[in-house]
Design a protein around this motif. Structure first.
Motif, PDB file in Angstrom:
ATOM      1  N   MET A 296       0.844  -1.188   0.000  1.00  0.00           N
ATOM      2  CA  MET A 296       0.000   0.000   0.000  1.00  0.00           C
ATOM      3  C   MET A 296       0.882   1.243   0.000  1.00  0.00           C
ATOM      4  SD  MET A 296      -2.798   1.351   2.810  1.00  0.00           S
ATOM      5  CE  MET A 296      -4.246   0.457   2.273  1.00  0.00           C
ATOM      6  N   LYS A 297       0.663   2.107  -0.948  1.00  0.00           N
ATOM      7  CA  LYS A 297       1.485   3.304  -1.051  1.00  0.00           C
ATOM      8  C   LYS A 297       1.020   4.411  -0.107  1.00  0.00           C
ATOM      9  CE  LYS A 297       2.772   2.389  -5.859  1.00  0.00           C
ATOM     10  NZ  LYS A 297       2.752   2.876  -7.250  1.00  0.00           N
ATOM     11  N   LEU A 298      -0.216   4.339   0.340  1.00  0.00           N
ATOM     12  CA  LEU A 298      -0.762   5.353   1.239  1.00  0.00           C
ATOM     13  C   LEU A 298      -0.132   5.233   2.616  1.00  0.00           C
ATOM     14  CD1 LEU A 298      -2.867   7.533   1.999  1.00  0.00           C
ATOM     15  CD2 LEU A 298      -4.465   5.665   2.457  1.00  0.00           C
ATOM     16  N   ARG A 299       0.447   6.309   3.112  1.00  0.00           N
ATOM     17  CA  ARG A 299       0.913   6.361   4.491  1.00  0.00           C
ATOM     18  C   ARG A 299      -0.274   6.726   5.373  1.00  0.00           C
ATOM     19  NH1 ARG A 299       2.034  11.492   7.484  1.00  0.00           N
ATOM     20  NH2 ARG A 299      -0.196  11.209   7.166  1.00  0.00           N
TER      21      ARG A 299
ATOM     22  N   ASN B  13      -2.154  11.039   3.080  1.00  0.00           N
ATOM     23  CA  ASN B  13      -0.777  10.582   2.944  1.00  0.00           C
ATOM     24  C   ASN B  13       0.219  11.565   3.547  1.00  0.00           C
ATOM     25  OD1 ASN B  13       1.070   8.551   1.741  1.00  0.00           O
ATOM     26  ND2 ASN B  13       1.766  10.289   0.507  1.00  0.00           N
ATOM     27  N   GLU B  14      -0.112  12.856   3.517  1.00  0.00           N
ATOM     28  CA  GLU B  14       0.859  13.880   3.909  1.00  0.00           C
ATOM     29  C   GLU B  14       0.470  14.682   5.139  1.00  0.00           C
ATOM     30  OE1 GLU B  14       1.654  16.344   0.528  1.00  0.00           O
ATOM     31  OE2 GLU B  14       2.258  14.664  -0.755  1.00  0.00           O
TER      32      GLU B  14
ATOM     33  N   ILE C 292      -1.524  -2.498   5.281  1.00  0.00           N
ATOM     34  CA  ILE C 292      -2.878  -2.382   5.815  1.00  0.00           C
ATOM     35  C   ILE C 292      -3.867  -2.881   4.771  1.00  0.00           C
ATOM     36  CG2 ILE C 292      -4.664  -0.778   6.622  1.00  0.00           C
ATOM     37  CD1 ILE C 292      -2.396   1.080   7.534  1.00  0.00           C
ATOM     38  N   ASN C 293      -4.714  -3.815   5.167  1.00  0.00           N
ATOM     39  CA  ASN C 293      -5.823  -4.184   4.295  1.00  0.00           C
ATOM     40  C   ASN C 293      -7.129  -3.978   5.050  1.00  0.00           C
ATOM     41  OD1 ASN C 293      -6.445  -6.633   5.758  1.00  0.00           O
ATOM     42  ND2 ASN C 293      -4.817  -7.683   4.645  1.00  0.00           N
ATOM     43  N   ALA C 294      -8.214  -4.477   4.546  1.00  0.00           N
ATOM     44  CA  ALA C 294      -9.515  -4.141   5.117  1.00  0.00           C
ATOM     45  C   ALA C 294      -9.642  -4.549   6.576  1.00  0.00           C
ATOM     46  CB  ALA C 294     -10.636  -4.782   4.290  1.00  0.00           C
TER      47      ALA C 294
ATOM     48  N   GLU D  83      -7.225   2.104  -1.964  1.00  0.00           N
ATOM     49  CA  GLU D  83      -6.481   2.201  -0.715  1.00  0.00           C
ATOM     50  C   GLU D  83      -7.254   2.985   0.343  1.00  0.00           C
ATOM     51  OE1 GLU D  83      -1.927   1.784  -2.414  1.00  0.00           O
ATOM     52  OE2 GLU D  83      -2.526   3.636  -1.412  1.00  0.00           O
ATOM     53  N   LEU D  84      -7.963   4.022  -0.065  1.00  0.00           N
ATOM     54  CA  LEU D  84      -8.790   4.778   0.877  1.00  0.00           C
ATOM     55  C   LEU D  84      -9.866   3.893   1.501  1.00  0.00           C
ATOM     56  CD1 LEU D  84      -9.247   8.125  -1.089  1.00  0.00           C
ATOM     57  CD2 LEU D  84      -7.867   7.783   0.972  1.00  0.00           C
TER      58      LEU D  84
END
Length: 642
Positions: A7-10, A597-598, A77-79, A293-294
């Motif tokens: 997952m690229k989302l932090r 993410n930021e 992180i997954n569901a 990802e969201l």
């Protein structure tokens, strides 16, 4: 050592244990061993993890002064799971936190049990023995550390499971209600299996700590399984009656529930993984990988902002808490944005959200001809606290009438039956008639975006009134036929036509309020016209409006309206879902992904943040993030083509 991450989302905060509004533990750090774990409110809920290797101790979770740390090498992180990897001295540790919130299995969903599987392996083929130690503070069963007065006991279990519990010595069940508060009744349970597990209770003054340990061998027994559980005794007070959690219908003995959770671990986690994979694929196809990802990040948060119970007649109650807003329970304008996820996966839970509101609205206590805002303050549902039900200035008449009507219609279509709506037809009709009288040009009043203050002539609120009336037309169409429904369909069409004329700016876009040309706002309520296929606001009418949204996008998303730079994540996605193509949807969504993410605000997904800075303005851990699933719902359709 390089960190691997699919997952690229932090994530702004990472879910660890996510069961309900009280039993909810998170990491607000990028690395799990960079600080104490906390409750979603940010107060300490310390769970500490230490690995022992060759006489040395290494911290992998929480905070321990003057102790070496394992290097975190991955976080996924997954569901329903969060997976960490760590390494030290050629030994890798893998942690899999799983809260099995399976929406199609209410027995498993309602169990107040969350798992942690710990696996070790050698990175250099040398066999190594390690010991895993978990320490859980009594933070999890007190409101604040200053109020702790707790005790614990060891419990006998079957099938080589070790277990202990701890809780407050006073046990004042359901003694408090409110927003930024935590549970101080019931008992927390820590259990372990595999790796010759041991468990003990540590006391220091009035404080209690549970310790569980397991010995693992990289060449043999290389995993241990831990369970965190909470028996709150009574979960909800429902109009004077104390209700137990829905899980007690399986067994009121939490030890049996924990034992079954261990026995079913492999099957349950396999189902969790399959669901997460399917959700990702479906969401990526619908709205792109960042949208997917969201949804993975939002899933556990949305469900864990609720508690599942049943009333005295055995009917489901799915009670939301309005987290970091005012703590209201069964809030209508929190239910409304959350329903897309539940309509997709279990519409019965939407019925559980609505029952408290219908019950309260039908009581002698509620004296208004419009729908109430809520049914109490979590976990006490004894009537509306918002304005006490008497101060009209604090009410949201058009907002909540529209929400209840739209939700009732969407629920009926998603479930394939209008029987539930039929039970409450007199109230639904009363609210539809209220919208006909008052919804065309709203007076100065609050809407769900109440943080922005009162607003007269609110175009988006008037659009909700139109959709509320159309929704009642759908209900009547299915219960009584076209003759009974025609008046509501015709009224909705006439109001939509008038709305289009009065809300129009010179450039073809639509205003924030009817009396203020040149203004703008997200018209998120119009998404139901697309989903229901009622055609009240045709695409050609909305073309300029939707194109204009791209002119208003800031670094971290489109503002809610022209009054401020903040936005709401749920409404942003609803507005994006109005876009005719996937590419435009992704263009709207990308800044939202970037915001999480930021953002400097390290909290469970806030739905109210600044589009210039990505900083949280208010709210966190709210169930409204279920609204992010609207694109999946829109793509699947509930259309009736009137």
């Amino acid at each position: 050592m390089e960190v691997t991450k699919t997952m690229k989302l932090r994530a702004p905060a990472t879910p660890l244990i996510t069961i309900d509004p009280y039993f909810s533990v998170w990491s607000f750090k990028d690395e799990l061993n960079d600080g104490e774990t906390v409750h979603w409110t940010g107060k300490p809920n310390a769970v500490t993890g230490v690995l022992q290797l060759d006489g040395r101790e290494y911290l992998f979770m929480g905070d321990r002064k003057n102790m070496g740390k394992m290097a975190q090498t991955g976080c996924e992180i997954n569901a329903m799971s969060t997976i960490y990897t760590f390494a030290v001295e050629s030994v890798e540790l893998k942690l899999i936190f799983t809260s099995p919130l399976l929406l199609d299995d209410l027995k498993v969903l309602s169990r107040p049990v969350s798992y942690l599987k710990a696996e070790v392996r050698s990175l250099d083929s040398r066999p190594r023995n390690v010991k895993i130690n978990l320490y859980v503070s009594d933070d999890l069963c007190v409101n604040n550390r200053s109020e702790r007065e707790t005790g614990g006991e060891l419990l006998a279990m079957e099938n080589e499971v070790v277990c202990a519990r701890m809780g407050s010595t006073s046990q004042q069940v359901l003694n408090r209600a409110g927003d930024d508060v935590r549970i101080d009744w019931g008992y927390f349970y820590l259990a372990a299996k595999y790796g010759c597990p041991e468990i003990c209770i540590r006391k220091q003054g009035e404080a209690t700590e549970l310790e569980a340990s397991a010995v693992l061998d990289t060449a043999g027994q290389n995993h241990a399984l831990f369970a965190f559980a909470y028996d709150d005794i009574y979960s909800i007070q429902y109009f004077g009656q104390n209700l137990k959690g829905f899980w007690t219908r399986e067994s009121e003995d939490i030890k049996k529930i924990i034992g079954r959770a261990f026995d079913q671990y492999d099957d349950i986690t396999s189902r969790c993984s399959l669901f997460s994979e399917e959700l990702y694929k479906r969401a990526a196809a619908s709205g792109g990988p960042k949208y997917a990802e969201l949804l993975l990040l939002a899933y556990r948060q949305v469900i864990a902002a609720h508690k599942l119970c049943a009333d005295k007649d055995g009917e489901l109650l799915f009670i939301s808490k309005e987290c970091f807003s005012n703590g209201c329970a069964a809030t209508v304008d929190v239910t409304y944005p959350s329903i897309p996820m539940f309509l997709l996966y279990n519409p019965e839970l939407v019925k559980g959200m609505l029952r408290p509101v219908f019950k309260y609205a039908a009581s002698d206590v509620w004296c208004h001809d419009f729908a109430p805002h809520d049914a109490g303050t979590y976990p006490l549902l004894n009537g509306q606290v918002y304005g006490g039900g008497t101060n009209l200035e604090d009410q949201m008449p058009i907002e909540e009438c529209g929400n209840m009507l739209i939700t009732a219609a969407a629920l009926s279509l998603a479930g394939g039956s209008f029987d539930f709506a039929a039970e409450y037809l007199p109230l639904l009709k009363q609210w539809a008639e209220y919208l006909i009288r008052n919804g065309g040009d709203p007076e100065n009043q609050l809407c769900t975006d109440d943080f922005a203050g009162h607003l007269a002539h609110n175009c988006n609120l008037a659009a909700k009134a139109v959709m509320g009336i159309a929704s009642f037309g759908i209900i009547m169409e299915n219960l009584s036929g076209s003759e009974e429904s025609r008046v509501y369909h015709n009224t909705a069409r006439e109001m939509a036509k008038s709305w289009t004329e009065r809300a129009l700016n010179e450039d073809g876009t639509f205003r924030l309020t009817f009396d203020k040309p040149g203004t703008f706002s997200m018209k998120y309520n119009l998404i139901w016209d697309c989903i229901f296929k009622t055609g009240l606001f045709p695409e050609e009418v909305l073309d300029a409006e939707l194109k204009s949204y791209f002119r208003h996008i800031n670094t971290y998303g489109m503002p809610l309206d022209n009054r401020a730079a903040y936005t709401k994540s749920d409404w942003l996605v609803w507005s994006a879902a109005l876009m005719p193509g996937k590419a435009d949807f992704e263009k709207m969504i990308e800044p939202l992904w970037k915001a999480y993410n930021e953002s400097e605000s390290r909290v469970p997904m806030s739905d109210w943040y600044d589009t210039l800075t990505a900083k949280q303005v208010g709210f966190q851990h709210r169930s409204v993030q279920g609204g992010l699933f609207i694109k999946l719902l829109a793509d699947g359709g509930l259309g009736v083509k009137l």
